[in-house]
Design a protein around this motif. Sequence first.
Motif, short mmCIF file in Angstrom:
data_model
loop_
_atom_site.label_atom_id
_atom_site.label_comp_id
_atom_site.label_asym_id
_atom_site.label_seq_id
_atom_site.Cartn_x
_atom_site.Cartn_y
_atom_site.Cartn_z
N LEU A 169 0.85 -1.24 -0.06
CA LEU A 169 0.25 -0.09 0.05
C LEU A 169 0.88 1.28 0.05
O LEU A 169 0.72 2.24 -0.81
CB LEU A 169 -0.92 0.09 1.21
N LEU A 170 1.97 1.21 0.73
CA LEU A 170 2.82 2.23 0.77
C LEU A 170 3.25 2.62 -0.59
O LEU A 170 3.73 3.76 -1.06
CB LEU A 170 4.01 2.13 1.98
N SER A 171 3.92 1.42 -1.20
CA SER A 171 4.46 1.65 -2.44
C SER A 171 3.68 2.15 -3.52
O SER A 171 3.94 2.88 -4.50
CB SER A 171 4.83 0.14 -2.70
N ILE A 172 2.03 1.76 -3.35
CA ILE A 172 1.39 2.44 -4.23
C ILE A 172 1.07 3.83 -3.95
O ILE A 172 1.12 4.81 -5.06
CB ILE A 172 -0.06 1.81 -4.16
N GLY A 173 1.01 4.42 -2.68
CA GLY A 173 1.18 5.76 -2.35
C GLY A 173 2.27 6.48 -2.87
O GLY A 173 2.24 7.73 -3.45
N PHE A 174 3.28 5.91 -2.68
CA PHE A 174 4.43 6.63 -3.32
C PHE A 174 4.53 6.78 -4.79
O PHE A 174 5.09 7.87 -5.41
CB PHE A 174 5.86 5.49 -2.83
N LEU A 175 4.11 5.84 -5.84
CA LEU A 175 4.06 5.89 -7.03
C LEU A 175 2.87 7.17 -7.37
O LEU A 175 2.78 7.67 -8.38
CB LEU A 175 3.61 4.35 -7.74
N ILE A 176 1.85 7.06 -6.53
CA ILE A 176 0.75 8.01 -6.83
C ILE A 176 1.60 9.55 -6.85
O ILE A 176 1.10 10.53 -7.62
CB ILE A 176 -0.42 8.06 -5.91
N PHE A 177 2.27 9.84 -5.65
CA PHE A 177 2.79 10.89 -5.54
C PHE A 177 4.25 11.08 -6.67
O PHE A 177 4.74 12.20 -6.65
CB PHE A 177 3.22 11.27 -4.31
N LYS A 178 4.85 10.21 -6.91
CA LYS A 178 5.94 9.96 -7.62
C LYS A 178 5.81 9.24 -8.96
O LYS A 178 6.44 8.34 -9.12
CB LYS A 178 7.40 9.78 -6.91
N PRO A 179 4.73 9.35 -9.95
CA PRO A 179 4.56 8.49 -10.94
C PRO A 179 5.68 8.29 -11.96
O PRO A 179 5.84 7.48 -12.81
CB PRO A 179 3.44 9.28 -11.73
N ALA A 180 6.83 9.26 -12.01
CA ALA A 180 8.04 9.29 -12.90
C ALA A 180 9.13 8.41 -12.29
O ALA A 180 10.15 8.16 -12.87
CB ALA A 180 8.44 10.73 -13.14
N SER A 181 8.78 7.92 -10.99
CA SER A 181 9.87 7.23 -10.40
C SER A 181 10.24 5.94 -11.17
O SER A 181 9.28 5.09 -11.66
CB SER A 181 9.63 6.68 -8.80
N ASN A 182 11.67 5.65 -10.99
CA ASN A 182 12.15 4.36 -11.84
C ASN A 182 12.05 2.92 -10.95
O ASN A 182 12.26 1.98 -11.43
CB ASN A 182 13.43 4.46 -12.29
N TYR A 183 11.50 3.47 -9.68
CA TYR A 183 11.43 2.14 -8.54
C TYR A 183 9.83 1.88 -8.44
O TYR A 183 8.98 2.77 -8.32
CB TYR A 183 11.89 2.72 -7.24
N ASN A 184 9.80 0.61 -8.46
CA ASN A 184 8.38 0.25 -8.33
C ASN A 184 8.35 -1.20 -7.44
O ASN A 184 8.83 -2.12 -7.84
CB ASN A 184 7.77 -0.18 -9.60
N PHE A 185 7.89 -1.03 -6.31
CA PHE A 185 7.92 -2.07 -5.15
C PHE A 185 6.81 -3.02 -5.14
O PHE A 185 6.72 -3.94 -4.31
CB PHE A 185 8.55 -1.70 -3.84
N VAL A 186 5.61 -2.46 -5.78
CA VAL A 186 4.34 -3.00 -5.84
C VAL A 186 4.43 -4.61 -5.73
O VAL A 186 3.79 -5.50 -5.33
CB VAL A 186 3.49 -2.49 -6.57
N GLY A 187 5.02 -4.83 -7.34
CA GLY A 187 5.34 -6.32 -7.62
C GLY A 187 5.92 -7.14 -6.69
O GLY A 187 5.34 -8.30 -6.32
N LEU A 188 6.94 -6.61 -6.03
CA LEU A 188 7.58 -7.57 -4.98
C LEU A 188 6.80 -7.61 -3.80
O LEU A 188 6.81 -8.89 -3.53
CB LEU A 188 8.96 -6.86 -4.51
#
Length: 295
Positions: free
Chosen positions: A205-224
């Motif tokens: 959930l935190l990872s999703i929140g991070f991507l919402i605010f940083k959609p251009a980030s190269n990091y995506n921990f949601v799948g892991l």
Amino acid sequence: MINNSDFPNYFIAGENASVLAQKNYVRYVKWDLILMCAGAMLTIYNYSYQETKQWIYILSGLILLIAFVLSLVIKTKKYEDVWYRGRALAESAKTLTWRFMTKSEYFETDLSEEEAERRFTERIKEIREEFRDINSSLKAADLRKDIVTSKMLTVRNSSLQDRKDFYLKNRIDNQIEWYTSKADSNKTRYENWFWAVICVQFLALLSIGFLIFKPASNYNFVGLFTTLSASFFSWLQLKKYQENKEAYNTAMSELNLIKSEAKYIDSEDAFAKFVLDSENAMSREHTLWLAQKRI
């Protein structure tokens, strides 16, 4: 004191086959889940160089291929079936052995030693036929051991009081202690693994929140984290900690109540009934365990 080697050959063979199959099954499932999580870890960072991406895809493909092969091995080897059936074979032979040693139902005190041995051997043959589907998993070295051991005859030929004391110490008390230990152990492990599931789901959930605010980030921990959550939950389903804890608690409580009646035993008939009730209680626990594993 009684050891596994003091039980008949089909108990030893079933026990060893079950333990080995369980180890193999759990080992392969564990590595299958680990490889799936490792594959998910490789997708965390979005590399900008095409060559790097290609190597990541190749490595991911190799990991998934190994996981695929492991899944095929689990399916074709049927370790789970041998695990359950081997355990059922061992428990059937063990219950029969205790009834023989204590002169319980079908092996009563009025039988000669030869007749009791003959009856025991016939019942072992029946058990062998019932579990003939796992014959190929039983070791020849185990099957060549004695059907009726010297320890079985020594206990059977002892006095009523000695048989009673031996049964209470080596069967009832031993089993109650085992149930208690296993129930507590399964409770602790269930709570630990369930909290692990909750933690990684929260991190997802935190990872999703991070991507919402940083959609251009190269990091995506949601799948892991979602893969970890699914893997942890699969491990919980495999080990069935909660169901086992309840089954062990129920069996321990019932056996403890039966044990309290031991002081009223004053004859061979009373002892034979006591043993039968005790063995039936332990058989119910095993039947419930086996039924849960089949669901």
